[in-house]
Scaffold this motif. Structure first.
Motif, PDB file in Angstrom:
ATOM      1  N   ARG A 129       0.957  -1.621  -0.194  1.00  0.00           N
ATOM      2  CA  ARG A 129      -0.193  -0.446  -0.233  1.00  0.00           C
ATOM      3  C   ARG A 129       0.652   1.349  -0.208  1.00  0.00           C
ATOM      4  NH1 ARG A 129      -4.062   1.819   4.811  1.00  0.00           N
ATOM      5  NH2 ARG A 129      -2.534  -0.332   4.805  1.00  0.00           N
ATOM      6  N   GLU A 130       0.779   1.703  -0.487  1.00  0.00           N
ATOM      7  CA  GLU A 130       1.316   3.075  -1.412  1.00  0.00           C
ATOM      8  C   GLU A 130       0.375   4.347  -1.127  1.00  0.00           C
ATOM      9  OE1 GLU A 130       4.247   2.967  -4.864  1.00  0.00           O
ATOM     10  OE2 GLU A 130       5.602   1.480  -3.947  1.00  0.00           O
ATOM     11  N   VAL A 131       0.407   5.338  -0.293  1.00  0.00           N
ATOM     12  CA  VAL A 131      -0.127   6.582   0.012  1.00  0.00           C
ATOM     13  C   VAL A 131       0.347   7.486  -0.559  1.00  0.00           C
ATOM     14  CG1 VAL A 131      -2.260   7.559   1.297  1.00  0.00           C
ATOM     15  CG2 VAL A 131      -2.181   5.439   1.786  1.00  0.00           C
ATOM     16  N   PRO A 132      -0.029   8.024  -1.803  1.00  0.00           N
ATOM     17  CA  PRO A 132       0.137   9.747  -1.756  1.00  0.00           C
ATOM     18  C   PRO A 132       0.637  10.687  -0.526  1.00  0.00           C
ATOM     19  CG  PRO A 132      -1.183   9.449  -3.333  1.00  0.00           C
ATOM     20  CD  PRO A 132      -1.166   8.261  -2.310  1.00  0.00           C
ATOM     21  N   GLU A 133       1.913  11.270  -0.766  1.00  0.00           N
ATOM     22  CA  GLU A 133       1.737  12.102  -0.038  1.00  0.00           C
ATOM     23  C   GLU A 133       0.232  13.132   0.115  1.00  0.00           C
ATOM     24  OE1 GLU A 133       4.324  12.777   2.908  1.00  0.00           O
ATOM     25  OE2 GLU A 133       5.372  10.600   1.651  1.00  0.00           O
ATOM     26  N   ALA A 134      -0.006  13.398  -0.651  1.00  0.00           N
ATOM     27  CA  ALA A 134      -0.930  14.523  -0.703  1.00  0.00           C
ATOM     28  C   ALA A 134      -2.433  13.835   0.278  1.00  0.00           C
ATOM     29  CB  ALA A 134      -1.547  15.073  -1.904  1.00  0.00           C
ATOM     30  N   MET A 135      -1.859  12.216  -0.115  1.00  0.00           N
ATOM     31  CA  MET A 135      -3.478  12.338   0.907  1.00  0.00           C
ATOM     32  C   MET A 135      -2.947  11.249   2.379  1.00  0.00           C
ATOM     33  SD  MET A 135      -5.395  10.577  -2.292  1.00  0.00           S
ATOM     34  CE  MET A 135      -7.143  10.187  -0.796  1.00  0.00           C
ATOM     35  N   LYS A 136      -1.876  11.504   3.200  1.00  0.00           N
ATOM     36  CA  LYS A 136      -1.546  10.605   4.304  1.00  0.00           C
ATOM     37  C   LYS A 136      -2.127  12.648   5.284  1.00  0.00           C
ATOM     38  CE  LYS A 136       3.089   8.125   3.126  1.00  0.00           C
ATOM     39  NZ  LYS A 136       3.803   8.456   2.959  1.00  0.00           N
ATOM     40  N   PRO A 137      -1.786  12.048   6.360  1.00  0.00           N
ATOM     41  CA  PRO A 137      -2.271  13.123   7.419  1.00  0.00           C
ATOM     42  C   PRO A 137      -1.670  13.687   7.377  1.00  0.00           C
ATOM     43  CG  PRO A 137      -2.848  10.932   8.477  1.00  0.00           C
ATOM     44  CD  PRO A 137      -1.963  10.710   6.804  1.00  0.00           C
ATOM     45  N   ARG A 138      -1.930  15.073   7.756  1.00  0.00           N
ATOM     46  CA  ARG A 138      -0.720  15.848   8.241  1.00  0.00           C
ATOM     47  C   ARG A 138      -1.409  16.628   9.092  1.00  0.00           C
ATOM     48  NH1 ARG A 138      -1.074  21.394   4.600  1.00  0.00           N
ATOM     49  NH2 ARG A 138      -3.113  20.653   3.494  1.00  0.00           N
ATOM     50  N   LYS A 139      -0.263  17.253   9.774  1.00  0.00           N
ATOM     51  CA  LYS A 139      -0.643  18.119  11.070  1.00  0.00           C
ATOM     52  C   LYS A 139      -0.664  20.053  10.682  1.00  0.00           C
ATOM     53  CE  LYS A 139       0.486  18.537  15.950  1.00  0.00           C
ATOM     54  NZ  LYS A 139       0.969  17.569  16.706  1.00  0.00           N
ATOM     55  N   ILE A 140      -1.498  20.437  11.212  1.00  0.00           N
ATOM     56  CA  ILE A 140      -1.791  21.519  10.044  1.00  0.00           C
ATOM     57  C   ILE A 140      -1.929  22.730  12.009  1.00  0.00           C
ATOM     58  CG2 ILE A 140      -3.581  23.604   9.639  1.00  0.00           C
ATOM     59  CD1 ILE A 140      -2.809  21.142   7.797  1.00  0.00           C
ATOM     60  N   ALA A 141      -0.356  23.044  11.595  1.00  0.00           N
ATOM     61  CA  ALA A 141       0.360  24.235  12.967  1.00  0.00           C
ATOM     62  C   ALA A 141      -0.730  25.061  12.049  1.00  0.00           C
ATOM     63  CB  ALA A 141       1.771  25.018  11.876  1.00  0.00           C
ATOM     64  N   ILE A 142      -0.461  25.444  14.000  1.00  0.00           N
ATOM     65  CA  ILE A 142      -1.877  26.996  14.801  1.00  0.00           C
ATOM     66  C   ILE A 142      -0.944  27.863  15.162  1.00  0.00           C
ATOM     67  CG2 ILE A 142      -3.460  28.118  15.713  1.00  0.00           C
ATOM     68  CD1 ILE A 142      -4.822  24.481  16.242  1.00  0.00           C
ATOM     69  N   SER A 143      -1.167  29.365  13.870  1.00  0.00           N
ATOM     70  CA  SER A 143      -0.336  30.430  15.156  1.00  0.00           C
ATOM     71  C   SER A 143      -1.374  31.460  15.341  1.00  0.00           C
ATOM     72  CB  SER A 143       0.412  30.893  13.583  1.00  0.00           C
ATOM     73  OG  SER A 143      -0.003  31.229  12.364  1.00  0.00           O
ATOM     74  N   SER A 144      -1.060  32.233  16.541  1.00  0.00           N
ATOM     75  CA  SER A 144      -1.246  33.230  16.372  1.00  0.00           C
ATOM     76  C   SER A 144      -1.367  34.107  15.734  1.00  0.00           C
ATOM     77  CB  SER A 144      -1.116  33.664  17.928  1.00  0.00           C
ATOM     78  OG  SER A 144       0.231  34.289  18.044  1.00  0.00           O
ATOM     79  N   GLY A 145      -2.625  34.929  15.224  1.00  0.00           N
ATOM     80  CA  GLY A 145      -2.710  36.065  14.819  1.00  0.00           C
ATOM     81  C   GLY A 145      -2.580  37.110  15.733  1.00  0.00           C
ATOM     82  N   PRO A 146      -2.163  38.331  14.744  1.00  0.00           N
ATOM     83  CA  PRO A 146      -0.960  39.799  15.200  1.00  0.00           C
ATOM     84  C   PRO A 146      -2.300  40.227  15.985  1.00  0.00           C
ATOM     85  CG  PRO A 146      -2.267  40.138  12.920  1.00  0.00           C
ATOM     86  CD  PRO A 146      -2.556  38.239  13.238  1.00  0.00           C
ATOM     87  N   ALA A 147      -1.537  40.812  17.182  1.00  0.00           N
ATOM     88  CA  ALA A 147      -2.075  41.830  18.270  1.00  0.00           C
ATOM     89  C   ALA A 147      -3.503  42.169  17.339  1.00  0.00           C
ATOM     90  CB  ALA A 147      -0.685  42.135  19.181  1.00  0.00           C
ATOM     91  N   PRO A 148      -4.422  42.248  18.794  1.00  0.00           N
ATOM     92  CA  PRO A 148      -5.232  43.332  18.225  1.00  0.00           C
ATOM     93  C   PRO A 148      -4.567  44.901  18.720  1.00  0.00           C
ATOM     94  CG  PRO A 148      -6.176  42.577  20.046  1.00  0.00           C
ATOM     95  CD  PRO A 148      -4.666  41.559  19.475  1.00  0.00           C
ATOM     96  N   LYS A 149      -5.186  45.690  17.833  1.00  0.00           N
ATOM     97  CA  LYS A 149      -4.526  47.327  18.279  1.00  0.00           C
ATOM     98  C   LYS A 149      -5.581  48.430  18.738  1.00  0.00           C
ATOM     99  CE  LYS A 149      -2.883  47.473  13.509  1.00  0.00           C
ATOM    100  NZ  LYS A 149      -2.898  48.408  11.605  1.00  0.00           N
ATOM    101  N   ALA A 150      -4.890  49.068  19.576  1.00  0.00           N
ATOM    102  CA  ALA A 150      -5.262  50.144  20.758  1.00  0.00           C
ATOM    103  C   ALA A 150      -5.788  50.615  19.567  1.00  0.00           C
ATOM    104  CB  ALA A 150      -4.376  50.143  21.033  1.00  0.00           C
ATOM    105  N   ILE A 151      -6.894  51.336  19.995  1.00  0.00           N
ATOM    106  CA  ILE A 151      -7.833  52.726  19.364  1.00  0.00           C
ATOM    107  C   ILE A 151      -7.035  53.359  20.326  1.00  0.00           C
ATOM    108  CG2 ILE A 151      -9.825  53.844  19.348  1.00  0.00           C
ATOM    109  CD1 ILE A 151     -11.182  51.092  18.420  1.00  0.00           C
ATOM    110  N   GLU A 152      -6.427  54.731  20.489  1.00  0.00           N
ATOM    111  CA  GLU A 152      -5.688  55.848  20.959  1.00  0.00           C
ATOM    112  C   GLU A 152      -6.722  57.044  20.915  1.00  0.00           C
ATOM    113  OE1 GLU A 152      -1.858  57.336  19.970  1.00  0.00           O
ATOM    114  OE2 GLU A 152      -1.000  55.269  19.526  1.00  0.00           O
ATOM    115  N   GLY A 153      -6.743  57.543  22.224  1.00  0.00           N
ATOM    116  CA  GLY A 153      -8.183  58.197  21.981  1.00  0.00           C
ATOM    117  C   GLY A 153      -7.994  59.393  23.303  1.00  0.00           C
ATOM    118  N   LYS A 154      -8.408  59.994  23.961  1.00  0.00           N
ATOM    119  CA  LYS A 154      -8.293  61.318  24.630  1.00  0.00           C
ATOM    120  C   LYS A 154      -9.405  60.884  25.796  1.00  0.00           C
ATOM    121  CE  LYS A 154      -6.151  65.222  22.173  1.00  0.00           C
ATOM    122  NZ  LYS A 154      -6.232  65.994  21.918  1.00  0.00           N
TER     123      LYS A 154
END
Length: 157
Positions: A129-154
């Motif tokens: 049995r030769e499962v193609p690389e594209a069909m093998k299970p792969r782990k998806i890395a989870i990255s954190s998104g950019p930090a939320p921007k602070a709204i500046e105000g007085k």
């Protein structure tokens, strides 16, 4: 009495399951056949996670008498002895069958025939049995998104 099942409604809303429908149909016909072939006897072994072997008892057949083909998800093993060596022989009992045969095996997806050997009247067919690389299970890395921007105000006074 023949039992038939129509799988057409189940496949109306699917795409690409033609092979599954064909396998189900083939399985239904095989279970209904009362004259299913029993010659030659065979074993199917699992040698490892991705290795299998089909062994068939083909006493009396040589390499040139056997043909193995694999196509469209099926392994077909056939045997035919061109010249019987029993001319002029008078058998009291003949238990070694040398009749022609054809044995079909449905192969699962990604199964490849790796080779065949004949030894002591047994035909060994190696499958991998030769499962193609594209069909093998792969782990998806989870990255954190950019930090939320602070709204500046007085500050309100």
């Amino acid at each position: 009495m023949r039992t038939t099942l129509d799988f057409t409604p189940a496949f109306r809303s699917t795409v690409g399951f033609d092979r599954m429908a064909r396998l189900l149909d083939h399985a239904m016909r095989a279970t209904e056949a009362s004259n299913a072939p029993t010659f030659p006897p065979y074993n199917i072994e699992k040698l490892g996670d991705d290795e299998y072997r089909v062994t068939m008892a083909v006493a009396g057949f040589g390499e040139s008498d056997l043909e193995i083909t694999a196509e469209n998800g099926q392994l077909v093993v056939s045997g035919k002895i061109e010249k019987p060596e029993d001319e002029g022989r008078n058998y009291l009992h003949r238990g070694i069958a040398t009749r022609s045969f054809e044995r079909r095996f449905d192969l699962a997806d990604h199964i490849r025939v790796d080779g065949a050997t004949i030894e002591n009247g047994l035909l060994h067919i190696a499958l991998v049995r030769e499962v193609p690389e594209a069909m093998k299970p792969r782990k998806i890395a989870i990255s954190s998104g950019p930090a939320p921007k602070a709204i500046e105000g007085k500050k309100a006074a």
